[in-house]
Enzyme design. Sequence first.
Site, PDB file in Angstrom:
ATOM      1  N   TYR A 101       9.794  -0.018 -11.446  1.00 11.69           N
ATOM      2  CA  TYR A 101       9.411   0.024 -10.026  1.00 11.69           C
ATOM      3  C   TYR A 101       8.315  -0.997  -9.730  1.00 11.69           C
ATOM      4  O   TYR A 101       8.458  -1.851  -8.842  1.00 11.69           O
ATOM      5  CB  TYR A 101       8.927   1.429  -9.635  1.00 11.69           C
ATOM      6  CG  TYR A 101       8.145   1.444  -8.342  1.00 11.69           C
ATOM      7  CD1 TYR A 101       8.766   1.185  -7.119  1.00 11.69           C
ATOM      8  CD2 TYR A 101       6.755   1.674  -8.329  1.00 11.69           C
ATOM      9  CE1 TYR A 101       8.033   1.172  -5.923  1.00 11.69           C
ATOM     10  CE2 TYR A 101       6.025   1.666  -7.141  1.00 11.69           C
ATOM     11  CZ  TYR A 101       6.662   1.406  -5.952  1.00 11.69           C
ATOM     12  OH  TYR A 101       5.953   1.377  -4.777  1.00 11.69           O
ATOM     13  N   LYS A 145       8.375  -4.436  -7.467  1.00 14.80           N
ATOM     14  CA  LYS A 145       7.460  -4.628  -6.333  1.00 14.80           C
ATOM     15  C   LYS A 145       6.603  -5.889  -6.537  1.00 14.80           C
ATOM     16  O   LYS A 145       6.275  -6.586  -5.581  1.00 14.80           O
ATOM     17  CB  LYS A 145       6.553  -3.408  -6.161  1.00 14.80           C
ATOM     18  CG  LYS A 145       7.243  -2.150  -5.664  1.00 14.80           C
ATOM     19  CD  LYS A 145       7.811  -2.247  -4.258  1.00 14.80           C
ATOM     20  CE  LYS A 145       6.759  -2.373  -3.178  1.00 14.80           C
ATOM     21  NZ  LYS A 145       7.363  -2.378  -1.817  1.00 14.80           N
ATOM     22  N   THR A 204       2.026  -2.662  -3.419  1.00 16.50           N
ATOM     23  CA  THR A 204       1.418  -1.436  -3.934  1.00 16.50           C
ATOM     24  C   THR A 204       0.323  -1.751  -4.949  1.00 16.50           C
ATOM     25  O   THR A 204       0.365  -2.818  -5.585  1.00 16.50           O
ATOM     26  CB  THR A 204       2.494  -0.543  -4.594  1.00 16.50           C
ATOM     27  OG1 THR A 204       1.873   0.458  -5.397  1.00 16.50           O
ATOM     28  CG2 THR A 204       3.424  -1.340  -5.505  1.00 16.50           C
ATOM     29  N   ASP A 205      -0.601  -0.807  -5.131  1.00 12.96           N
ATOM     30  CA  ASP A 205      -1.643  -1.017  -6.154  1.00 12.96           C
ATOM     31  C   ASP A 205      -1.047  -1.038  -7.565  1.00 12.96           C
ATOM     32  O   ASP A 205      -1.684  -1.501  -8.510  1.00 12.96           O
ATOM     33  CB  ASP A 205      -2.758   0.037  -6.052  1.00 12.96           C
ATOM     34  CG  ASP A 205      -2.315   1.469  -6.335  1.00 12.96           C
ATOM     35  OD1 ASP A 205      -1.105   1.713  -6.481  1.00 12.96           O
ATOM     36  OD2 ASP A 205      -3.199   2.356  -6.414  1.00 12.96           O
ATOM     37  N   GLU A 206       0.181  -0.516  -7.712  1.00 15.97           N
ATOM     38  CA  GLU A 206       0.787  -0.455  -9.056  1.00 15.97           C
ATOM     39  C   GLU A 206       1.091  -1.834  -9.628  1.00 15.97           C
ATOM     40  O   GLU A 206       1.330  -1.954 -10.823  1.00 15.97           O
ATOM     41  CB  GLU A 206       2.066   0.385  -9.023  1.00 15.97           C
ATOM     42  CG  GLU A 206       1.794   1.818  -8.666  1.00 15.97           C
ATOM     43  CD  GLU A 206       2.858   2.794  -9.140  1.00 15.97           C
ATOM     44  OE1 GLU A 206       3.693   2.425  -9.978  1.00 15.97           O
ATOM     45  OE2 GLU A 206       2.842   3.933  -8.636  1.00 15.97           O
TER      46      GLU A 206
END
Length: 332
Positions: free
Chosen positions: A148, A152, A124-126
């Site tokens: 989260y 990831k 994810t971009d996060e």
Amino acid sequence: MGRYLITGGAGFIGSNFIHYLFEKHSDVQVLNLDKLTYAGNLENLTDIEKNPNYKFVKGDICNEPLVEELMQDVDYVVNFAAESHVDRSIGSPDDFIKTDVYGTFVLLEKARKYGIKKFIQISTDEVYGSIEKGSFVETDPLMPSSPYSASKSGADRLAYSYFVTYNLPVIITRCSNNYGPYQYPEKLIPLFVTNAIEDKKLPIYGDGKNVRDWIYVMDHCDAIDFVMQQGVDGEIYNIGGNNERNNLEITELILKGLGKSKELMTYVKDRPGHDRRYSLDCTKLNQMGWLPKYLFSDAMKLTIEWYKNNLEWWKKIKSGEYLDYYKKHYGL
Ligand code: NAD
Ligand code: DAU
């Protein structure tokens, strides 16, 4: 085309990807391994369940013997399975570490053992964290800020280590915020669309000026398929919609689209550690020839229509534990 193990295929993006695969390719076999957590919903796949090339297995990616058994009959793995909601990771990080990190490890180990042809890790971009100005490229350092995104990031780097150390053909994708059909109504867009349909308040965290890049889920699916065919093993690909909006813009668009009053907008306490802005530089993928196909205005219309036409799908979900969760957290 080959045999796919899709993990988390009963969730939002996974189920859209299974639809995409059967529509795009005539010769695929799909094995969907999903634990059916609160976010997994087999109703997302009712039109596919009788397809002889599709099989569903209820199970956990952390379950080694099960993953070992399934991995023997597949060519490609696309790992969507994850705990995916930032707010839940703040309240209760435990399952995020188990599924997102340990579960990915189990899949990588068995993929290595059975010599699978491609392992796509849906990151994810996060993982990059927040950025005030500019955009992240694939080589930027990771600075995740929620349990989260930290879990990831662990999975993302673990997958990479299996490429470097064991030569496993891993590709990592880092996509921005998806929207579209079958998204669990705890995420911003489906929550606000369904609340607005029911004339319920829309809880805006903080000042509502946090920025996300929004991509239609079918564009994300298309990009995953593209990197499976054209991507290079060991590489990371940012996938973005080239469409940054703050949360107030999204909220106003939804209210306008549904003809509802701005009085439904309610400011609530901010998410702890709330990332201000995500932004991806997608030059690498764009130069390979992939661009998003959907216009934001069109895809938002499609999305709002879908939730208007599928009241039964989301009303069932919202009448359950979802309500207790939001009452407890925000008094709404
Ligand atoms: P989702 O929460 O809708 O779906 C997750 C699915 O995984 C569910 O069906 C759930 O039952 C299943 N699952 C959870 N734990 C499992 C386990 N231990 N074993 C097997 N199955 C399990 O999530 P989503 O929004 O569809 O996201 C899918 C993936 O894409 C995630 O890895 C997420 O991090 C990533 N991602 C999401 C977005 C987004 O905007 N939604 C953007 C970029 C990346
Ligand atoms: O960026 C990709 C990520 O996008 C994925 O990896 C995650 O799985 C996915 O959940 C999503 O994370 P976000 O935290 O960005 O999405 P969410 O829909 O939870 O929130 C989007 C923005 O809206 C964020 O700034 C918080 C805000 N928000 C969200 C909710 C649910 C509100 O203001 N009110 C809300 O009720």
